[in-house]
Design a protein around this motif. Structure first.
Motif, short mmCIF file in Angstrom:
data_model
loop_
_atom_site.label_atom_id
_atom_site.label_comp_id
_atom_site.label_asym_id
_atom_site.label_seq_id
_atom_site.Cartn_x
_atom_site.Cartn_y
_atom_site.Cartn_z
N SER A 1 72.87 47.77 18.17
CA SER A 1 73.24 48.07 16.79
C SER A 1 74.64 47.56 16.49
O SER A 1 75.01 47.37 15.34
CB SER A 1 73.17 49.58 16.52
N VAL B 1 65.78 42.73 14.87
CA VAL B 1 65.90 43.96 14.09
C VAL B 1 66.36 43.65 12.67
O VAL B 1 65.88 44.25 11.70
CB VAL B 1 66.84 44.97 14.77
N ASP B 2 67.26 42.68 12.52
CA ASP B 2 67.66 42.26 11.17
C ASP B 2 66.45 41.79 10.37
O ASP B 2 66.32 42.09 9.17
CB ASP B 2 68.70 41.14 11.23
N LYS C 1 64.41 44.78 9.38
CA LYS C 1 65.05 45.49 8.26
C LYS C 1 64.70 44.84 6.93
O LYS C 1 64.48 45.53 5.93
CB LYS C 1 66.57 45.52 8.45
N GLN D 1 61.09 45.98 5.99
CA GLN D 1 60.70 47.37 6.22
C GLN D 1 60.02 48.03 5.02
O GLN D 1 59.60 49.19 5.11
CB GLN D 1 61.90 48.20 6.68
N SER E 1 57.42 49.56 9.24
CA SER E 1 58.59 50.26 9.74
C SER E 1 58.87 49.84 11.18
O SER E 1 58.04 49.20 11.83
CB SER E 1 58.41 51.78 9.63
N TRP E 2 60.02 50.22 11.69
CA TRP E 2 60.44 49.81 13.03
C TRP E 2 61.21 50.94 13.70
O TRP E 2 61.79 51.81 13.03
CB TRP E 2 61.29 48.54 12.99
N ASN F 1 62.61 53.39 11.14
CA ASN F 1 63.73 52.52 10.77
C ASN F 1 65.04 53.03 11.36
O ASN F 1 66.08 53.05 10.68
CB ASN F 1 63.84 52.37 9.25
#
Length: 305
Positions: free
Chosen positions: A112, A130-131, A134, A137, A141-142, A204
């Protein structure tokens, strides 16, 4: 989108270290489990797990993901760029197939913090994955599970972080009292399964778990108690450990990345003591921490070393 009910889960890479533990934990929690491997894989999956082989083409992945509520990626690569390209295609196929939640391959240092890739180059892939999630989303979802050092994996690699259990030797860095998070492979699997039992809670989110917060001194003391032997010790610095790995990587020796990982676990970049900086989710997920001495004794009597 709501992900409140998760029943069917597909694990990508079910024959790997994290993959095997994840499959085990999912079965224990009574999920319907599918394992996805490459066509060439010789992995043998446990009874009750559906095995799908794929060429990782878009059509193949979309077909594999149909009917799945969640997809767990445990793929890994220490070559920057390799995993990112694949994981983006996995996300796209999951969205196309109507998957509710995607777990990207994390299970290590806290990504993060965007500076993580300065200390471990291939982490740029995880950060960018992850970006990408996002940005998607509203469609899927993640959950990104951060676990610090994979404890039993690290014990299985002689010399990792200066520790060689079979040889009963260790290099102690910066006094041996640097705190860091460590998580057993089985605990990683349990964290994933528990997160899926509470999908709206972990939606998320970066989810931080561990088995124990340790130092080199604590690990060495546990090993010496369990083996009833004294380890032969030498001394060095975390900076030297990390720089040695960085030099090897620059020279094209990609295994130097292991020293960069170990250096980061032992404090380089301030990324590995997240129980203090971010807080743990163990209690939220009803995931008890483990006993270090008990775990080390069981690990050694299991015949691993």
């Amino acid at each position: 989108m709501s992900s409140s009910t998760i029943k069917s889960v597909l694990v990508i890479g079910p024959g790997g270290n994290v993959g095997r533990s994840t499959v085990k934990a999912l079965l224990d929690e009574k999920f319907e489990v599918t394992g996805l491997t490459r066509q060439s894989s010789e992995a043998i999956l446990p009874p009750g797990v559906k095995h799908i082989k794929s060429d990782y083409s878009e059509a193949s992945l979309r077909d594999a993901f149909k009917g799945q509520d969640a997809v767990i990626s445990t793929i890994s690569s220490i070559v920057p760029g390799d995993a990112l390209t694949l994981q983006k295609s996995l996300v796209d196929s999951a969205i196309s197939a109507g998957v509710k939640v995607f777990f990207p391959s994390e299970f290590g240092i806290d990504t993060s913090d965007g500076s993580a890739s300065e200390y471990i180059p291939f982490l740029v892939d995880k950060i960018q994955t992850v970006d990408y999630l996002k940005a998607q989303q509203d469609k899927i979802s993640w959950t990104a599970v951060i676990t610090g050092s994979l404890f039993d994996w690290s014990l299985n690699i002689p010399g990792f972080g200066g520790l060689d259990v079979p040889a009963r030797t260790a290099t102690v860095f910066d006094g041996g009292d640097i705190s860091y998070e460590a998580t057993s492979l089985d605990q990683v699997g349990r964290a994933i399964a528990r997160s899926l039992k509470n999908p709206d809670l972990t939606k998320n989110q970066y989810v931080y778990v561990n088995s124990f917060t340790v130092t080199q001194d604590k690990v060495l003391s546990a090993l010496e108690r369990a083996t009833n032997e004294k380890f032969t010790l030498s001394k060095d610095t975390v900076e030297n450990l990390w720089q040695d790995g960085a030099t090897k990587v620059k020279e094209g020796q990609l295994l130097g990345t292991l020293s960069m990982i170990a250096g980061s676990i032992l404090g380089k970049g301030g990324l590995a003591n997240y129980s203090k900086t971010k807080g743990l989710w163990n209690e939220i997920l009803e995931l008890p921490q483990e006993d270090l001495d008990g775990f080390v004794r069981e690990y050694l009597t299991g015949g691993t070393v």
